[in-house]
Design a protein around this motif. Structure first.
Motif, mmCIF file in Angstrom:
data_model
loop_
_atom_site.group_PDB
_atom_site.id
_atom_site.type_symbol
_atom_site.label_atom_id
_atom_site.label_comp_id
_atom_site.label_asym_id
_atom_site.label_seq_id
_atom_site.Cartn_x
_atom_site.Cartn_y
_atom_site.Cartn_z
ATOM 1 N N LEU A 351 0.778 -1.147 -0.015
ATOM 2 C CA LEU A 351 -0.053 0.005 -0.151
ATOM 3 C C LEU A 351 0.877 1.163 0.016
ATOM 4 N N PRO A 352 0.396 2.217 -0.515
ATOM 5 C CA PRO A 352 1.224 3.636 -0.566
ATOM 6 C C PRO A 352 1.081 4.303 0.626
ATOM 7 N N VAL A 353 2.030 5.146 0.677
ATOM 8 C CA VAL A 353 1.839 5.680 2.066
ATOM 9 C C VAL A 353 2.174 7.382 1.898
ATOM 10 N N ALA A 354 1.814 8.413 2.545
ATOM 11 C CA ALA A 354 1.866 9.575 2.322
ATOM 12 C C ALA A 354 1.990 10.523 3.623
ATOM 13 N N ALA A 355 2.601 11.520 3.496
ATOM 14 C CA ALA A 355 2.597 12.321 4.742
ATOM 15 C C ALA A 355 2.717 13.998 4.274
ATOM 16 N N GLY A 356 2.339 14.834 5.274
ATOM 17 C CA GLY A 356 2.469 16.319 5.015
ATOM 18 C C GLY A 356 3.678 16.632 6.047
ATOM 19 N N ILE A 357 4.633 17.595 5.598
ATOM 20 C CA ILE A 357 5.646 17.996 6.293
ATOM 21 C C ILE A 357 5.611 19.445 6.371
ATOM 22 N N SER A 358 6.248 20.207 7.488
ATOM 23 C CA SER A 358 6.099 21.690 7.248
ATOM 24 C C SER A 358 7.408 22.043 8.051
ATOM 25 N N TRP A 359 7.745 23.432 7.930
ATOM 26 C CA TRP A 359 8.992 23.726 8.414
ATOM 27 C C TRP A 359 8.972 24.445 9.500
#
Length: 359
Positions: A351-359
Motif C-alpha cells: 500500500l502507498p504511504v503519504a505524509a504532510g511535512i512543515s518547516w
C-alpha cells in the motif's frame, strides 16, 4: 486438626429417609475440609504465570538475542501483534474466575500501552508545506498505468517509487509526466516532483546479489541500484530526499529470519544519512522492516517516523490484501511531520504511504 463442616441432608442408605447431621436421628455425616475448593486468588495460577511471561517478553524484547536465527528481529517485526494474547488470557481468567490471573494481566497491558498506545490516537493536524508519498509499485504489477494514475491523483508534491522494472519504467514516466515535470530514476527507484531537482545520484546499499530473483517471474529484470539521493528546491530552501528499497527478508527453517542484505543496506543508508550535511532531510522507501526492528537503529536514532509522530493507528502497508506490518516508511530530519496516512491499494502488493511535512 482439620476443620469440617457438615453437608446438607442426604438420603439414608437403608430406608431412603431424609436425614441431617444429627446422629440421634441416624443421619450420615459427610466431612468436607474447609479450603478444599480453590478461592479466587488460588485459581488460574497457570494463566497468571502466562500473563506475567507475556508482559516480560514484550518488555524485554530488545534483549532477545539475534544470534539464534535473528529471533530478536523477527519478534520485533510483529511485536504489536503479541497484544492479541491479552484478550485471550483475559477470557480464560474470567472463565476460571481467577483474581490472580486478572491482576497479572496488568503487566502486559501496561507494557503494550507503553509501546503502542500512542499510535491509537490521531496525532495529525491540518496544514503542511509539502506532501510526500512513497510506493513500492511491485515488479509484477499487472497494471502500472493504473498505479501511476492513482498516485498522481493523490496530490503529492514529491512521489517516490520503488521496484520499477525496465519494462514498466516508460509507462510510469509517461503517465506521471504531466503532474510531475521533474524526475530522476536510478536503477529500480525513482523520484517524481512538482519542484525542481538537482544533485541526483545513486546510493550504494551493499546489495551484491539479486535477493528478489527467487520471487519474481523469470521475464522480470531488476537492476541492483536500489537507492538514490536528490535535492528538492522548495520555497523554504533545499530538501534532501533519499529513496530506498532495501533487500528482501526470508523466513525458512534452516536460516530462520534471514535479513543479511537488508541489514547491510540499513547500515549503509544510516551512514549516508549521518554524513549528509543538509539540515532538512526526508527518507522515502520500502525498507523491508518495521521501525521497531533493532536493525534500523542507525536510521531511527537520527530520524523520526512520520507515522509515530503524526499518524493514526499502525499504518500497516504489507501485504496489501491483509496488511500485518508497516515496512514502507517515511522518515524525516529537520522538518516537522504534520500528518501521515496510508493510501488505497493501487494493484501492487504494497500500500502507498503519504505524509504532510512543515518547516
Amino acid at each position: 486438626m482439620t476443620q469440617v463442616r457438615t453437608a446438607e441432608p442426604v438420603q439414608d442408605d437403608v430406608g431412603g429417609r431424609e436425614t441431617g447431621s444429627d446422629s440421634r436421628r441416624g443421619g450420615v455425616h459427610r466431612a468436607i475440609p474447609i479450603g478444599s475448593r480453590p478461592e479466587p486468588w488460588r485459581r488460574g495460577l497457570v494463566l497468571a504465570a502466562l500473563a506475567l511471561l507475556l508482559g516480560l517478553f514484550m518488555l524485554l524484547h530488545a534483549h532477545i538475542p539475534n544470534r539464534a536465527k535473528n529471533l530478536g528481529s523477527l519478534v520485533e517485526t510483529f511485536l504489536p501483534w503479541f497484544g492479541l494474547f491479552i484478550p485471550v488470557l483475559l477470557t480464560g481468567a474470567l472463565l476460571r474466575r481467577s483474581a490472580s490471573a486478572v491482576v497479572a494481566l496488568v503487566l502486559p497491558v501496561a507494557v503494550w500501552l507503553n509501546l503502542f498506545g500512542g499510535l491509537l490516537t490521531d496525532k495529525s493536524h491540518p496544514g503542511g508545506d509539502l506532501t510526500v508519498a512513497s510506493h513500492n509499485v511491485g515488479a509484477d504489477n499487472p497494471d502500472p498505468a493504473r498505479t501511476a494514475r492513482d498516485l498522481a491523483a493523490s496530490g503529492a508534491d514529491v512521489l517516490a517509487l520503488q521496484e520499477m522494472t525496465e519494462q514498466a519504467r516508460g509507462t510510469y514516466e509517461k503517465a506521471l509526466a504531466e503532474a510531475y515535470p521533474h524526475h530522476t530514476v536510478q536503477g529500480t527507484v525513482g523520484l517524481w516532483s512538482k519542484l525542481p531537482l538537482s544533485d541526483s545520484r545513486p546510493v550504494d546499499t551493499k546489495i551484491d546479489v539479486g535477493p528478489l530473483g527467487d520471487t519474481k517471474p523469470a521475464d522480470v529484470k531488476l537492476t541492483y541500484t536500489r537507492a538514490l539521493r536528490t535535492t528538492v528546491a522548495t520555497d523554504q530552501g533545499p530538501l534532501a530526499v533519499y529513496v530506498a528499497h532495501l533487500g528482501s527478508v526470508r523466513v525458512n527453517p534452516r536460516a530462520g529470519f534471514w535479513t543479511g542484505h537488508r541489514d547491510r543496506g540499513a547500515q549503509a543508508l544510516g551512514e549516508a544519512i549521518a554524513a549528509d550535511q543538509n539540515e532538512r532531510l526526508v527518507l522515502l522507501g520500502d525498507l523491508n522492516g518495521t521501525m521497531d526492528d533493532r536493525a534500523f537503529t542507525g536510521i531511527t536514532s537520527r530520524m523520526r517516523s512520520v507515522q509515530d509522530t503524526a499518524g493514526h493507528g499502525f499504518g500497516f502497508t504489507w501485504p496489501a490484501s491483509f496488511p500485518v506490518a508497516r515496512i514502507d516508511q517515511i522518515m524525516v530530519r529537520g522538518v516537522d511531520p504534520a500528518s501521515s496516512r496510508v493510501l488505497p491499494s493501487t494493484g501492487s502488493d504494497h500500500l502507498p504511504v503519504a505524509a504532510g511535512i512543515s518547516w
